[in-house]
Motif scaffolding. Structure first.
Motif, short mmCIF file in Angstrom:
data_model
loop_
_atom_site.label_atom_id
_atom_site.label_comp_id
_atom_site.label_asym_id
_atom_site.label_seq_id
_atom_site.Cartn_x
_atom_site.Cartn_y
_atom_site.Cartn_z
N ALA A 175 -5.06 -9.16 -54.34
CA ALA A 175 -5.33 -8.38 -53.13
C ALA A 175 -4.45 -8.87 -51.98
CB ALA A 175 -6.80 -8.49 -52.75
N ALA A 176 -4.25 -10.17 -51.88
CA ALA A 176 -3.38 -10.73 -50.83
C ALA A 176 -1.95 -10.25 -51.02
CB ALA A 176 -3.45 -12.25 -50.85
N ARG A 177 -1.48 -10.20 -52.28
CA ARG A 177 -0.13 -9.75 -52.55
C ARG A 177 0.01 -8.25 -52.27
NH1 ARG A 177 3.17 -13.34 -55.37
NH2 ARG A 177 2.35 -15.43 -54.99
N VAL A 178 -1.02 -7.48 -52.55
CA VAL A 178 -0.99 -6.04 -52.24
C VAL A 178 -0.86 -5.83 -50.73
CG1 VAL A 178 -2.33 -3.90 -52.24
CG2 VAL A 178 -2.25 -5.31 -54.30
N ALA A 179 -1.64 -6.60 -49.97
CA ALA A 179 -1.57 -6.48 -48.52
C ALA A 179 -0.18 -6.84 -48.00
CB ALA A 179 -2.63 -7.38 -47.88
N THR A 180 0.41 -7.90 -48.58
CA THR A 180 1.76 -8.31 -48.17
C THR A 180 2.78 -7.22 -48.48
OG1 THR A 180 1.21 -10.64 -48.51
CG2 THR A 180 3.55 -10.04 -48.47
N SER A 181 2.66 -6.62 -49.67
CA SER A 181 3.61 -5.56 -50.05
C SER A 181 3.46 -4.35 -49.14
CB SER A 181 3.40 -5.17 -51.51
OG SER A 181 2.11 -4.59 -51.70
N LYS A 182 2.23 -4.02 -48.74
CA LYS A 182 2.03 -2.90 -47.83
C LYS A 182 2.59 -3.19 -46.44
CE LYS A 182 -1.98 -0.79 -50.10
NZ LYS A 182 -3.41 -0.42 -49.99
N THR A 183 2.46 -4.45 -46.03
CA THR A 183 3.05 -4.84 -44.75
C THR A 183 4.57 -4.66 -44.78
OG1 THR A 183 1.30 -6.45 -44.34
CG2 THR A 183 3.33 -6.73 -43.12
N SER A 184 5.19 -5.04 -45.89
CA SER A 184 6.64 -4.86 -46.04
C SER A 184 7.00 -3.38 -46.01
CB SER A 184 7.11 -5.48 -47.36
OG SER A 184 6.88 -6.87 -47.37
N TYR A 185 6.15 -2.55 -46.60
CA TYR A 185 6.41 -1.11 -46.60
C TYR A 185 6.38 -0.55 -45.18
CZ TYR A 185 5.82 3.88 -47.45
OH TYR A 185 5.97 5.24 -47.42
N ILE A 186 5.36 -0.97 -44.41
CA ILE A 186 5.26 -0.49 -43.02
C ILE A 186 6.46 -0.95 -42.20
CG2 ILE A 186 3.91 -0.66 -40.89
CD1 ILE A 186 1.41 -0.90 -42.66
N SER A 187 6.90 -2.18 -42.42
CA SER A 187 8.05 -2.70 -41.71
C SER A 187 9.31 -1.91 -42.07
CB SER A 187 8.25 -4.18 -42.05
OG SER A 187 9.40 -4.69 -41.44
N ALA A 188 9.47 -1.59 -43.36
CA ALA A 188 10.63 -0.80 -43.80
C ALA A 188 10.58 0.60 -43.22
CB ALA A 188 10.66 -0.75 -45.32
N LEU A 189 9.39 1.18 -43.13
CA LEU A 189 9.24 2.52 -42.56
C LEU A 189 9.58 2.51 -41.07
CD1 LEU A 189 8.34 5.43 -43.15
CD2 LEU A 189 6.01 4.74 -42.55
N ASN A 190 9.16 1.47 -40.37
CA ASN A 190 9.48 1.35 -38.95
C ASN A 190 10.98 1.20 -38.73
OD1 ASN A 190 8.73 0.79 -36.04
ND2 ASN A 190 9.69 -1.17 -36.56
N ASN A 191 11.61 0.40 -39.58
CA ASN A 191 13.06 0.21 -39.48
C ASN A 191 13.80 1.53 -39.71
OD1 ASN A 191 15.54 -1.39 -39.36
ND2 ASN A 191 15.68 -1.03 -41.56
N LEU A 192 13.34 2.31 -40.66
CA LEU A 192 13.95 3.61 -40.94
C LEU A 192 13.79 4.55 -39.75
CD1 LEU A 192 15.33 5.56 -42.90
CD2 LEU A 192 13.06 6.15 -43.79
#
Length: 428
Positions: A175-192
């Motif tokens: 669950a912790a790794r899922v949360a981390t991966s989702k955080t990375s996704y949001i960061s990538a979406l913001n960068n885009l």
């Protein structure tokens, strides 16, 4: 219209070449430089007017009172009128006009080359944003895939916990790794999203249908020495600096015109009425004269102007040296980046392949109890980072190629973006 046009046909997707053409049209820096270029051309046209005859019409009317030395009023009700025509043709002015026209011709050529340099820099900015967008889109896809793979693992471990085959601590770890991966996704979406805003500001269009560009490998030089040689020969900033030196020399020659006499051919025609207190008295005359105007002493102003122009010529020479050094340095930096990133690509590709093999092996071993869940999760992170590093380097390598072409002054040519015909013709 002053904007650039594409040499190739227009595609449905918004290609890098089209984006560059739109950005050059939209750029305030390019528009401002074009206005400056046109201004210098108009100044040159103004100076050329000195070669043509100057025609002046003069007229005046008013009351005139004349007193003699004995205070006798000759005419207390005289209306004086004057009208005259003067035609003047410059014959010789110490080559000042000729030198000034040549100076402005060189300055116009310098502004034209600076205009091309501005468009080159705009093209590089667009290439950077365009490649950054493609990189961001790819990274977003990788992060989305990473999230889905972690969610699949979470669902599998959750099922095992329900069957008593795994622990709550394993589920919490996933669950912790899922949360981390989702955080990375949001960061990538913001960068885009940030890059899309920058693209709109630069190009004046919304991001639509980006396609991976392919630079012309044949234009990449075989060595740094070749690259620097081409850069010094082709870069518009160096060529503009050379032309500025010519303009400075012509300015000095113009100022030396003050040492010579000015020769003009002048013609006059006048018709005056009631001049000198004579009522209804006409006074007409016409003459043509060769006029020589020689400034014998003007407080050393001519000397000072000549010396000032000589120092401006020295300044132009220093700017030429600076431009040469900056272009050489920029070319070397771009060449180093391109060469090093080219070497890294193969190694990073090997890293991705090895990380993927390790991930598959760890997952198989986990299923038979020979690897821990932490090993599997770490292997997923390794694959994700390896892919991300490869994608970053791949697009950075492409940008380094465009940066090298820009340092050589041929980026718009490499992108097949044609400047208007007016930009391509020498202004001298």
């Amino acid at each position: 219209m002053l904007g650039s046009t594409l040499a190739s046909g227009v595609a449905s997707a918004l290609t890098l070449e089209e984006s560059v053409a739109f950005a050059i049209d939209y750029s305030p820096e390019v528009l401002g430089q074009y206005a400056r270029y046109q201004s210098v051309i108009r100044q040159q046209d103004s100076i050329r007017g000195n070669y043509l005859p100057q025609v002046n019409l003069y007229g005046a009317i008013g009351q005139e009172q004349i007193w003699t030395s004995s205070d006798v009023d000759i005419d207390d009700n005289g209306t004086r009128s004057e009208i005259g025509l003067k035609v003047s043709q410059l014959i010789f002015d110490g080559f000042a006009t000729t030198s000034d026209i040549d100076r402005l011709g060189y300055e116009a050529e310098s502004e034209r080359l600076t205009l091309i340099s501005r468009s080159e820099n705009v093209a590089l900015d667009v290439a950077r944003i365009y490649l950054e967008l493609l990189k961001a889109q790819t990274v977003l896809e990788l992060t989305d895939r990473n999230v889905r793979e972690h969610e699949e693992i979470y669902a599998d471990i959750e099922d095992k916990v329900a069957k008593g085959l795994s622990s709550q601590s394993d589920l919490a770890q996933v669950a912790a790794r899922v949360a981390t991966s989702k955080t990375s996704y949001i960061s990538a979406l913001n960068n885009l999203s940030d890059l899309q805003a920058q693209y709109r500001t630069l190009v004046g269009r919304n991001v639509s249908g980006l396609t991976s560009p392919k630079f012309d490998q044949g234009l990449i030089p075989t060595s740094l020495a070749v690259a620097q040689k081409q850069a010094v020969e082709n870069h518009p900033e160096i060529r503009a600096a050379i032309v500025d030196m010519d303009a400075a020399r012509k300015e000095m020659k113009r100022e030396k015109g003050g040492y010579y006499p000015e020769v003009r051919l002048e013609g006059y025609a006048n018709r005056n009425d009631n001049v000198g207190g004579e009522l209804n008295g006409l006074d007409e005359d016409a003459r043509i004269m060769l006029v020589v105007d020689y400034d014998l002493f003007n407080g050393f102003s001519t000397n000072a102007n000549v010396e000032a122009s000589a120092w401006r010529a020295e300044e132009a020479r220093a700017i030429r040296l600076r431009a040469d050094r900056e272009v050489r340095e920029g070319t070397e930096l771009a060449w180093n980046a391109y060469s090093m990133l080219d070497q890294q690509l193969d190694l990073l590709k090997q890293n991705v392949d090895a990380a993927k093999i390790a991930e598959v092996g760890y997952l198989q071993q986990f299923n038979v109890g020979r690897r821990s869940l932490l090993d599997v999760l770490d292997s997923k992170v390794e694959v994700f980072l390896a892919r991300q590093n490869y994608v970053n380097t791949l697009y950075d390598h492409s940008f380094a190629a465009y940066r090298l072409l820009n340092a050589m002054g041929i980026l718009t040519y490499a992108l097949r973006v044609e400047h208007p015909q007016e930009w391509q013709e020498e202004a001298k």
